[in-house]
Scaffold this active site. Sequence first.
Site, PDB file in Angstrom:
ATOM      1  N   LYS A  44     -21.355 -56.244  29.225  1.00 29.17           N
ATOM      2  CA  LYS A  44     -22.583 -56.764  28.811  1.00 29.17           C
ATOM      3  C   LYS A  44     -23.606 -55.755  29.199  1.00 29.17           C
ATOM      4  O   LYS A  44     -24.732 -55.789  28.609  1.00 29.17           O
ATOM      5  CB  LYS A  44     -22.729 -57.607  30.799  1.00 29.17           C
ATOM      6  CG  LYS A  44     -22.763 -56.745  31.744  1.00 29.17           C
ATOM      7  CD  LYS A  44     -23.079 -57.480  33.021  1.00 29.17           C
ATOM      8  CE  LYS A  44     -23.089 -56.335  34.130  1.00 29.17           C
ATOM      9  NZ  LYS A  44     -23.970 -56.576  35.315  1.00 29.17           N
ATOM     10  N   THR A  45     -23.395 -54.317  29.601  1.00 27.40           N
ATOM     11  CA  THR A  45     -24.385 -53.493  29.670  1.00 27.40           C
ATOM     12  C   THR A  45     -24.715 -52.929  28.210  1.00 27.40           C
ATOM     13  O   THR A  45     -25.871 -52.799  27.768  1.00 27.40           O
ATOM     14  CB  THR A  45     -23.949 -52.286  30.762  1.00 27.40           C
ATOM     15  OG1 THR A  45     -23.689 -52.766  31.741  1.00 27.40           O
ATOM     16  CG2 THR A  45     -25.166 -51.323  30.739  1.00 27.40           C
ATOM     17  N   ASP A 223     -30.389 -58.891  34.353  1.00 23.99           N
ATOM     18  CA  ASP A 223     -29.324 -58.441  34.672  1.00 23.99           C
ATOM     19  C   ASP A 223     -28.616 -59.087  35.882  1.00 23.99           C
ATOM     20  O   ASP A 223     -29.452 -59.496  36.774  1.00 23.99           O
ATOM     21  CB  ASP A 223     -28.959 -56.929  34.847  1.00 23.99           C
ATOM     22  CG  ASP A 223     -27.716 -56.383  34.842  1.00 23.99           C
ATOM     23  OD1 ASP A 223     -26.794 -57.132  34.376  1.00 23.99           O
ATOM     24  OD2 ASP A 223     -27.342 -55.053  35.265  1.00 23.99           O
ATOM     25  N   GLU A 224     -27.588 -59.528  36.317  1.00 28.49           N
ATOM     26  CA  GLU A 224     -26.781 -60.005  37.238  1.00 28.49           C
ATOM     27  C   GLU A 224     -27.529 -61.332  37.481  1.00 28.49           C
ATOM     28  O   GLU A 224     -28.029 -61.505  38.915  1.00 28.49           O
ATOM     29  CB  GLU A 224     -26.698 -59.180  38.550  1.00 28.49           C
ATOM     30  CG  GLU A 224     -26.184 -57.540  38.018  1.00 28.49           C
ATOM     31  CD  GLU A 224     -24.712 -57.655  38.290  1.00 28.49           C
ATOM     32  OE1 GLU A 224     -24.141 -58.833  38.240  1.00 28.49           O
ATOM     33  OE2 GLU A 224     -24.179 -56.434  38.325  1.00 28.49           O
ATOM     34  N   GLN A 254     -18.878 -63.500  39.576  1.00 28.08           N
ATOM     35  CA  GLN A 254     -19.119 -62.503  40.571  1.00 28.08           C
ATOM     36  C   GLN A 254     -20.154 -62.686  41.401  1.00 28.08           C
ATOM     37  O   GLN A 254     -20.779 -61.656  41.648  1.00 28.08           O
ATOM     38  CB  GLN A 254     -19.288 -61.210  39.582  1.00 28.08           C
ATOM     39  CG  GLN A 254     -18.011 -60.963  38.937  1.00 28.08           C
ATOM     40  CD  GLN A 254     -18.069 -59.825  38.091  1.00 28.08           C
ATOM     41  OE1 GLN A 254     -18.300 -58.511  38.463  1.00 28.08           O
ATOM     42  NE2 GLN A 254     -18.122 -59.859  36.604  1.00 28.08           N
ATOM     43  N   ARG A 596     -12.035 -54.559  38.977  1.00 22.45           N
ATOM     44  CA  ARG A 596     -12.345 -53.098  39.057  1.00 22.45           C
ATOM     45  C   ARG A 596     -11.392 -52.321  38.430  1.00 22.45           C
ATOM     46  O   ARG A 596     -11.685 -51.036  37.680  1.00 22.45           O
ATOM     47  CB  ARG A 596     -12.796 -52.604  40.367  1.00 22.45           C
ATOM     48  CG  ARG A 596     -13.892 -53.081  41.079  1.00 22.45           C
ATOM     49  CD  ARG A 596     -15.141 -53.438  40.310  1.00 22.45           C
ATOM     50  NE  ARG A 596     -15.194 -54.840  39.739  1.00 22.45           N
ATOM     51  CZ  ARG A 596     -15.814 -55.062  38.745  1.00 22.45           C
ATOM     52  NH1 ARG A 596     -16.509 -54.177  38.155  1.00 22.45           N
ATOM     53  NH2 ARG A 596     -15.781 -56.203  38.253  1.00 22.45           N
TER      54      ARG A 596
END
Length: 642
Positions: A44-45, A223-224, A254, A596
């Site tokens: 996504k980044t 973002d997020e 998330q 992670r």
Amino acid sequence: MQDNTAEKLDVNHYLLNGLNPEQREAVVTLDKALLVLSGAGTGKTKVLTTKIAYIIENGYAYPSQILAVTFSNRAAREMKERVFNMTPGADAVWLGTFHSICAKILRSNADLIGLSSSFTIIDMDDQLKLIKQILKEMNVDKKMANPVANAISRWKDKCIRPNDLRVDVTTVEGKVYATYQERIFSYDSVDFGDLLMYVVRIFKENSHILQKYREKFKYILVDEYQDTNMSQYMWLRMLSPIGAGLCCVGDDDQAIYSWRGAEVGNILRFEKDFMNTKIVRLERNYRSVGHILGAAASLIAKNTTRLGKTIWTDGDSGEKLVIQRAYNGYDEAKIVAEKIEKLRKESVEFGQIAVLVRAGFQTREFEERLIAYGIPYKVVGGLKFYDRQEIKDLIAYMRLIYQTNDSLAFERIINVPKRGIGASAFSKLHTRAIERNISLFQASKDMLVENTLRPSVTASLTTFIEFIKSMRKQKELSPVEIAKAILDETGYMRALANEKTLESQGRIENLKELLIALEDFDDLHMFIEHVSLVTESKRNNADEVVSLMTLHSAKGLEFEAVFLAGWEEGVFPHNMSLQEGNVEEERRLAYVGITRARKYVYITYAMNRKVYNQWMSNLPSRFLAELSPEHVVHIKGKTVRD
DNA sequence: CCAGCCGGACTTTTT
DNA sequence: GTCCGGCTGG
């Protein structure tokens, strides 16, 4: 469109290279309200940064017309770096955390709220101090300070002001809120929640200002998105009412910040909120091996309220997740430490290993073990550099010099180092300040003129006030010079040096470090803004050490090997969440933890654990049974005891 | 005013 | 266990 089409295509081609079809679609879709549902490790980044570069390179907007908001400073920094690498001129993009962007907007419009443009941003520490002060005046037990602080933050998350009907003024929380807000305002200060609340208010009450920003920001990237709270949502809706040029990236799986006021509903409701929406799902994972993704997917599938997406990989299935039982917490730490040693021998770098726990206090047991085994580690998100006592002291001096109305800074340092102005003298100043609604600095000056204080207090208070005044006069001093003068002339450094303890030694080191960091700043105000909004120190990143942290602070990171410790009922899922009936969020936390890891996941649980100095036996976490058996291996084995 | 001692509370996560 | 805050004697 025109003759330069070919050139544009070339540019497009270059930037879109190396993106998969979904990522590409997310980047080039500009004319819709776009929601990018981006699973863990799906890039996504990359999408966000490429999109910014794409907009700039194709001339769809000037960099200064792009707004990109993140939650953490870490995410903002990472995005900045990556965009800069892709396209020059990107430094004009408004890229930062919600809070820093709002601070910027609020500073240029502070007069509309009645604040000066040099208002102070206070941290939780100051917030709590102020609340304790108010509780004391109200004769209420200080134990209420934390619940009250929490309640106030939650109200602010929803842009609810003290006079709002939804604030029950018969409760302690409601009463304190009103006083707190008055007091903090009179200090020309704002807290984190205010940053958003005030900007929303400015937008609401001043349509021409709102209009200005609406026209300015042609493209808004968030973002997020799953972690936005009500006020952030209101803020966004005002800036982009129908969602044109809006691109929100997030992952409902998330969402782990509901306790901080985040509303998953925002992301779930996206299609209803905006017109002409489009949803792109990023499901192809580039991070983890198959077993890890399989296990994570099987776990998160147990949640009922989700938009639904399944991350996958066409890479290796890798190793299965290892679940290991320990006899107690001590053994658990030992198992982890030994396994880390083993991984190191198999040439996994320490920096590629993380131990993730549910709550901050759990790191201690692992720290002890890692020290015993000589394994280098760092506690991420633990005591932050700018949170250290000596650093806060020095910064308080700087705050007071910059802004004498900053009574919280005044209170912090009036007797640091000790100058004989103790509780009783302070209380006189404080009473005066409250009575006349003036700052402690002003109250001090007044009372010195009246000469009603004890001679010894008068003498040292005069010295103190004069020192602050003289520093204010010397406008030509750089922040470093100011800091050095403070440490020198107040005797702060001398007092520390006299202690000659290991601790004071460390403090001196920290202060020296701060002096070095200060060299990057040309004026005091820039530095104060920096420390108010940036909580982490940027260094320590490249260290080859094992990371110890909470699941929350691990979000957005990745490691070769991840240890997930303390998977017991009551610990994880945490009792509080169970009581609140919020198991789904705990499950998302587990999902974040597992995803992670690139290659190895080790989950441990202890049969017995000492809590509050008392032994407790816990059942294994329910989440263990929810991991699909085909992806895990259980080691119940021997209990390792010394 | 301040240093030192004692008793109790603490532990969910943080921009 | 540890940290913080309150109390007490100098």
